[in-house]
Design a protein around this motif. Structure first.
Motif, mmCIF file in Angstrom:
data_model
loop_
_atom_site.group_PDB
_atom_site.id
_atom_site.type_symbol
_atom_site.label_atom_id
_atom_site.label_comp_id
_atom_site.label_asym_id
_atom_site.label_seq_id
_atom_site.Cartn_x
_atom_site.Cartn_y
_atom_site.Cartn_z
ATOM 1 N N MET A 57 0.837 -1.203 0.000
ATOM 2 C CA MET A 57 0.000 0.000 0.000
ATOM 3 C C MET A 57 0.875 1.258 0.000
ATOM 4 S SD MET A 57 -3.239 0.156 -0.073
ATOM 5 C CE MET A 57 -4.504 1.402 0.021
ATOM 6 N N HIS A 58 1.829 1.296 -0.891
ATOM 7 C CA HIS A 58 2.722 2.463 -0.917
ATOM 8 C C HIS A 58 3.363 2.591 -2.290
ATOM 9 C CE1 HIS A 58 6.560 0.116 -0.709
ATOM 10 N NE2 HIS A 58 5.735 -0.788 -0.249
ATOM 11 N N ASP A 59 3.980 3.730 -2.503
ATOM 12 C CA ASP A 59 4.703 3.906 -3.764
ATOM 13 C C ASP A 59 6.212 3.908 -3.492
ATOM 14 O OD1 ASP A 59 5.235 6.326 -2.673
ATOM 15 O OD2 ASP A 59 3.950 7.486 -4.016
ATOM 16 N N ALA A 60 6.978 4.317 -4.488
ATOM 17 C CA ALA A 60 8.430 4.206 -4.367
ATOM 18 C C ALA A 60 9.027 5.130 -3.301
ATOM 19 C CB ALA A 60 9.072 4.496 -5.721
ATOM 20 N N SER A 61 8.298 6.162 -2.889
ATOM 21 C CA SER A 61 8.878 7.129 -1.953
ATOM 22 C C SER A 61 9.249 6.489 -0.610
ATOM 23 C CB SER A 61 7.917 8.297 -1.734
ATOM 24 O OG SER A 61 6.734 7.833 -1.144
ATOM 25 N N THR A 62 8.469 5.524 -0.155
ATOM 26 C CA THR A 62 8.736 4.904 1.142
ATOM 27 C C THR A 62 9.479 3.561 1.008
ATOM 28 O OG1 THR A 62 6.462 4.134 1.051
ATOM 29 C CG2 THR A 62 6.889 5.995 2.483
ATOM 30 N N MET A 63 9.960 3.312 -0.191
ATOM 31 C CA MET A 63 10.684 2.052 -0.445
ATOM 32 C C MET A 63 11.869 1.778 0.485
ATOM 33 S SD MET A 63 11.114 1.171 -4.404
ATOM 34 C CE MET A 63 12.139 -0.275 -4.230
ATOM 35 N N PRO A 64 12.707 2.791 0.773
ATOM 36 C CA PRO A 64 13.876 2.480 1.611
ATOM 37 C C PRO A 64 13.507 1.821 2.934
ATOM 38 C CG PRO A 64 14.107 4.648 0.651
ATOM 39 C CD PRO A 64 12.723 4.179 0.312
ATOM 40 N N GLU A 65 12.352 2.140 3.489
ATOM 41 C CA GLU A 65 11.953 1.527 4.760
ATOM 42 C C GLU A 65 11.111 0.268 4.557
ATOM 43 O OE1 GLU A 65 11.183 4.082 8.485
ATOM 44 O OE2 GLU A 65 10.488 5.293 6.817
ATOM 45 N N LEU A 66 10.208 0.311 3.568
ATOM 46 C CA LEU A 66 9.234 -0.779 3.438
ATOM 47 C C LEU A 66 9.701 -1.928 2.544
ATOM 48 C CD1 LEU A 66 5.994 1.403 3.117
ATOM 49 C CD2 LEU A 66 6.975 0.407 5.177
ATOM 50 N N PHE A 67 10.499 -1.614 1.540
ATOM 51 C CA PHE A 67 10.919 -2.670 0.616
ATOM 52 C C PHE A 67 11.729 -3.774 1.312
ATOM 53 C CE2 PHE A 67 13.400 -4.412 -2.985
ATOM 54 C CZ PHE A 67 12.354 -4.777 -3.798
ATOM 55 N N PRO A 68 12.686 -3.438 2.203
ATOM 56 C CA PRO A 68 13.414 -4.518 2.897
ATOM 57 C C PRO A 68 12.491 -5.431 3.709
ATOM 58 C CG PRO A 68 14.533 -2.416 3.211
ATOM 59 C CD PRO A 68 13.210 -2.111 2.580
ATOM 60 N N MET A 69 11.391 -4.867 4.245
ATOM 61 C CA MET A 69 10.426 -5.714 4.984
ATOM 62 C C MET A 69 9.785 -6.720 4.039
ATOM 63 S SD MET A 69 8.053 -2.957 6.901
ATOM 64 C CE MET A 69 8.768 -1.640 7.857
ATOM 65 N N GLU A 70 9.338 -6.211 2.888
ATOM 66 C CA GLU A 70 8.653 -7.074 1.919
ATOM 67 C C GLU A 70 9.590 -8.176 1.431
ATOM 68 O OE1 GLU A 70 7.876 -3.741 -0.449
ATOM 69 O OE2 GLU A 70 6.081 -3.163 0.654
ATOM 70 N N VAL A 71 10.835 -7.799 1.165
ATOM 71 C CA VAL A 71 11.823 -8.788 0.710
ATOM 72 C C VAL A 71 12.063 -9.831 1.807
ATOM 73 C CG1 VAL A 71 14.279 -9.072 0.138
ATOM 74 C CG2 VAL A 71 12.943 -7.311 -0.996
ATOM 75 N N ALA A 72 12.206 -9.368 3.049
ATOM 76 C CA ALA A 72 12.479 -10.296 4.164
ATOM 77 C C ALA A 72 11.298 -11.256 4.374
ATOM 78 C CB ALA A 72 12.760 -9.505 5.433
ATOM 79 N N ILE A 73 10.069 -10.743 4.290
ATOM 80 C CA ILE A 73 8.894 -11.610 4.488
ATOM 81 C C ILE A 73 8.786 -12.625 3.349
ATOM 82 C CG2 ILE A 73 6.360 -11.670 4.641
ATOM 83 C CD1 ILE A 73 6.573 -8.824 5.926
ATOM 84 N N LEU A 74 9.002 -12.164 2.122
ATOM 85 C CA LEU A 74 8.933 -13.082 0.979
ATOM 86 C C LEU A 74 10.020 -14.152 1.076
ATOM 87 C CD1 LEU A 74 8.202 -10.589 -1.942
ATOM 88 C CD2 LEU A 74 6.738 -12.465 -1.243
ATOM 89 N N ARG A 75 11.205 -13.731 1.492
ATOM 90 C CA ARG A 75 12.314 -14.696 1.641
ATOM 91 C C ARG A 75 11.960 -15.732 2.698
ATOM 92 N NH1 ARG A 75 17.882 -13.770 4.571
ATOM 93 N NH2 ARG A 75 19.039 -15.592 3.834
ATOM 94 N N HIS A 76 11.410 -15.262 3.804
ATOM 95 C CA HIS A 76 10.993 -16.166 4.878
ATOM 96 C C HIS A 76 9.972 -17.179 4.343
ATOM 97 C CE1 HIS A 76 8.795 -16.571 9.003
ATOM 98 N NE2 HIS A 76 9.499 -17.638 8.732
ATOM 99 N N ALA A 77 8.978 -16.656 3.616
ATOM 100 C CA ALA A 77 7.912 -17.530 3.100
ATOM 101 C C ALA A 77 8.470 -18.555 2.116
ATOM 102 C CB ALA A 77 6.836 -16.673 2.436
ATOM 103 N N PHE A 78 9.349 -18.113 1.223
ATOM 104 C CA PHE A 78 9.898 -19.045 0.226
ATOM 105 C C PHE A 78 10.810 -20.089 0.877
ATOM 106 C CE2 PHE A 78 9.467 -15.777 -3.494
ATOM 107 C CZ PHE A 78 8.093 -15.950 -3.445
ATOM 108 N N LEU A 79 11.555 -19.660 1.897
ATOM 109 C CA LEU A 79 12.436 -20.608 2.599
ATOM 110 C C LEU A 79 11.632 -21.658 3.354
ATOM 111 C CD1 LEU A 79 15.140 -18.186 4.069
ATOM 112 C CD2 LEU A 79 15.657 -20.167 2.649
ATOM 113 N N ARG A 80 10.509 -21.246 3.941
ATOM 114 C CA ARG A 80 9.715 -22.140 4.787
ATOM 115 C C ARG A 80 8.538 -22.781 4.047
ATOM 116 N NH1 ARG A 80 12.737 -23.317 9.336
ATOM 117 N NH2 ARG A 80 12.419 -21.830 11.024
ATOM 118 N N ASP A 81 8.475 -22.574 2.739
ATOM 119 C CA ASP A 81 7.380 -23.124 1.940
ATOM 120 C C ASP A 81 6.016 -22.654 2.466
ATOM 121 O OD1 ASP A 81 6.017 -24.530 0.020
ATOM 122 O OD2 ASP A 81 6.142 -26.469 1.057
#
Lengths: 207, 308
Positions: free
Chosen positions: B64-88
């Motif tokens: 629910m955001h655009d590129a302006s808040t990416m520096p804070e929010l993008f690492p969260m999204e990447v970390a959650i996706l990585r967690h999900a893919f690692l744990r199936d």
């Protein structure tokens, strides 16, 4: 008629949605589904309206050579180019649209947001003064919360994150909840005024 | 002009220069720093972890955001996706603003590069952009049937026909929605979907908005929050500590054990929030120093004025 028809439409729909929320009858569900199909049909028109409005405003600025018309030209060129890139080559990785996004949109938007850090630092230096008891309390709370947000806070003392948690969970929460309740009551009162036709300023002026 | 008058009248361009240096130098010269995990972040990690390997459980990330808040929010999204893919763990991604749509693709592709076996439609479904006018209908509709509420994914495929949907129908299965946002922190979900359908809601928000989210955390409307870059750093650390090493989650270990961020064994994109925290640390200290110097100058100025 210009005011009465929208007013009747809004009042009727407002009451129907209130009934839908509280009475889960089949008719109520059917009405909701019917409304959903209307929403889906209307949304593309809203996009068209938005693009038309944006184009007209900026085109007027360019044609009349109003101050800073050059920015309007950049806006329109960017709008046209990005739209064409999306339509012609799609939006998947490796396409011009994605290139524009990662190499232009992302850095520009992030730069705008990052300016906040500079303004906060400048404001902290120039304006954040312990002029009164309240200002001093605010200042100390800000320092504690800022320290607790970074690893060094915990390294200095384990009390810093705990005090910060207390600030956020007690005084901050009480104030935020008070504001939220005020906003909620205000929204309810305004909604009621709109439903009953008392509040009409959203219809604009004129006949 | 004495010293205190001088510091009171300091040109703000010097402040801007110092802030720029405080932020850029720690990003270039990476030093090791500790990340301390907190309960709101651990709660989200633990719930996602509990869905491991189950094809009748899924999470949804709402960008629910655009590129302006990416520096804070993008690492969260990447970390959650990585967690999900690692744990199936099955993942849905969705967004209701057109400017977020490329971000969703960018986040998925950033993580997917390291997981060649992950397949769209099987391990995750990117629902993509849906108009904001359909936000509430979709939030409510998903309570009955996700496939019916959103119909197609970002690639135009019928969601009902995708293999991932075999054992997933509504919020009973997709039991966690995480909204990453610069402002709204999941309001639509905890107001409409949580009371009616019991879905768990969590939020990833920018640090400036974190204070606003605390009342909803305390009431249980939000099961957890990732507060700014700090939340992202905490999540990154837990993924490295548990999911990446195939170890079970433990709050005690999360809080006690340290993961080095100067270790190149972990890809830069998976430790970017923790590196960013170094810059944030220096910037916070600098701002505190600014506040102290500004107030010392103000205090001595006031004393001098009194004497005059």
């Amino acid at each position: 008629m210009k005011r009465q028809i929208p007013l009747i439409l809004i009042m009727t729909l407002c009451f129907l949605f209130v009934f839908h929320a509280f009475i889960p009858h089949k008719y109520s569900q059917d009405f909701y589904q019917w409304w959903l199909s209307w929403v889906r049909a209307m949304t593309p028109f809203a996009v068209v309206l938005g693009v038309m409005s944006l184009s007209m405003i900026h085109w007027t600025k360019i044609s009349r050579r109003l101050p800073n018309w050059q920015y309007s030209a950049v806006t329109l060129i960017a709008l046209a180019f990005t739209t064409l890139a999306g339509f012609l080559w799609g939006t998947q990785p490796g396409t011009p649209y994605m290139w524009i996004f990662t190499n232009m949109q992302m850095p520009m938007a992030s730069t705008m947001f990052s300016l906040l850090a500079f303004y906060i630092a400048s404001a902290a230096y120039k304006a954040f003064r312990a002029r009164s008891l309240e200002a001093t309390v605010l200042l100390l709370a800000a320092i504690i919360v800022m320290l607790a947000q970074v690893p060094i806070g915990m390294a200095i003392s384990r009390w810093i994150p705990q005090i910060s948690d207390w600030i956020l969970n007690v005084p901050n929460m009480a104030a935020k909840r008070g504001i939220a309740l005020g906003v909620g009551l205000g929204m309810t009162a305004t909604s009621l005024k709109i439903m009953l036709g008392i509040e009409r300023t959203y219809l604009g002026s004129g006949d | 002009m004495n010293f205190f008058e001088r510091i009171q009248a300091l040109d703000r361009r010097w402040i801007y220069l110092l802030v720029a240096l405080a932020i850029t130098v720690p990003l270039v010269l990476v030093f090791d720093s500790k990340t301390y995990t907190t309960e709101p972040t651990e709660n989200i990690y633990q719930l996602i972890d509990s869905f491991s390997g189950r094809d009748d459980r899924a999470i949804m990330i709402n960008f629910m955001h655009d590129a302006s808040t990416m520096p804070e929010l993008f690492p969260m999204e990447v970390a959650i996706l990585r967690h999900a893919f690692l744990r199936d763990v099955k993942v849905f991604t969705i967004c209701f603003t057109p400017t977020a749509a490329p971000l969703v693709d960018y986040a998925i592709n950033t993580v997917k590069e390291e997981f060649p076996d992950i397949q769209s439609g099987v391990d995750y479904i990117n629902i993509g952009y849906k108009p904001a006018a359909l936000y509430l209908p979709i939030v409510l509709g998903m309570g009955d049937d996700i496939a019916e509420a959103v119909e197609t994914d970002a690639e135009g495929r019928q969601i009902a026909n995708l293999p991932m949907m075999e054992n997933i129908q509504n919020y009973n299965e997709m039991n966690l929605v995480i909204e990453t946002s610069g402002s709204s922190f999941g309001a639509m979900w905890y107001i409409y979907a949580r009371p009616r359908f019991g879905v768990n809601v969590a939020a990833g928000i920018t640090a400036v908005m974190a204070a606003d989210a605390y009342p909803f955390l305390q009431t249980g409307q939000l099961i957890g929050i990732l507060a700014g870059l700090k939340g992202a750093a905490e999540y990154e650390k837990m993924v490295d500590l548990f999911a990446a090493q195939d170890r079970p989650f433990s709050r005690e270990r999360a809080r006690e054990e340290h993961v080095s961020i100067t270790d190149d064994a972990v890809l830069y994109k998976f430790r970017v929030a923790r590196i960013g925290m170094n810059a944030q640390t220096v910037a916070h200290i600098l701002i505190i120093v600014f506040i102290i110097i500004g107030n010392v100058g103000y205090f001595f100025e006031k004393q001098r004025e009194k004497k005059v």
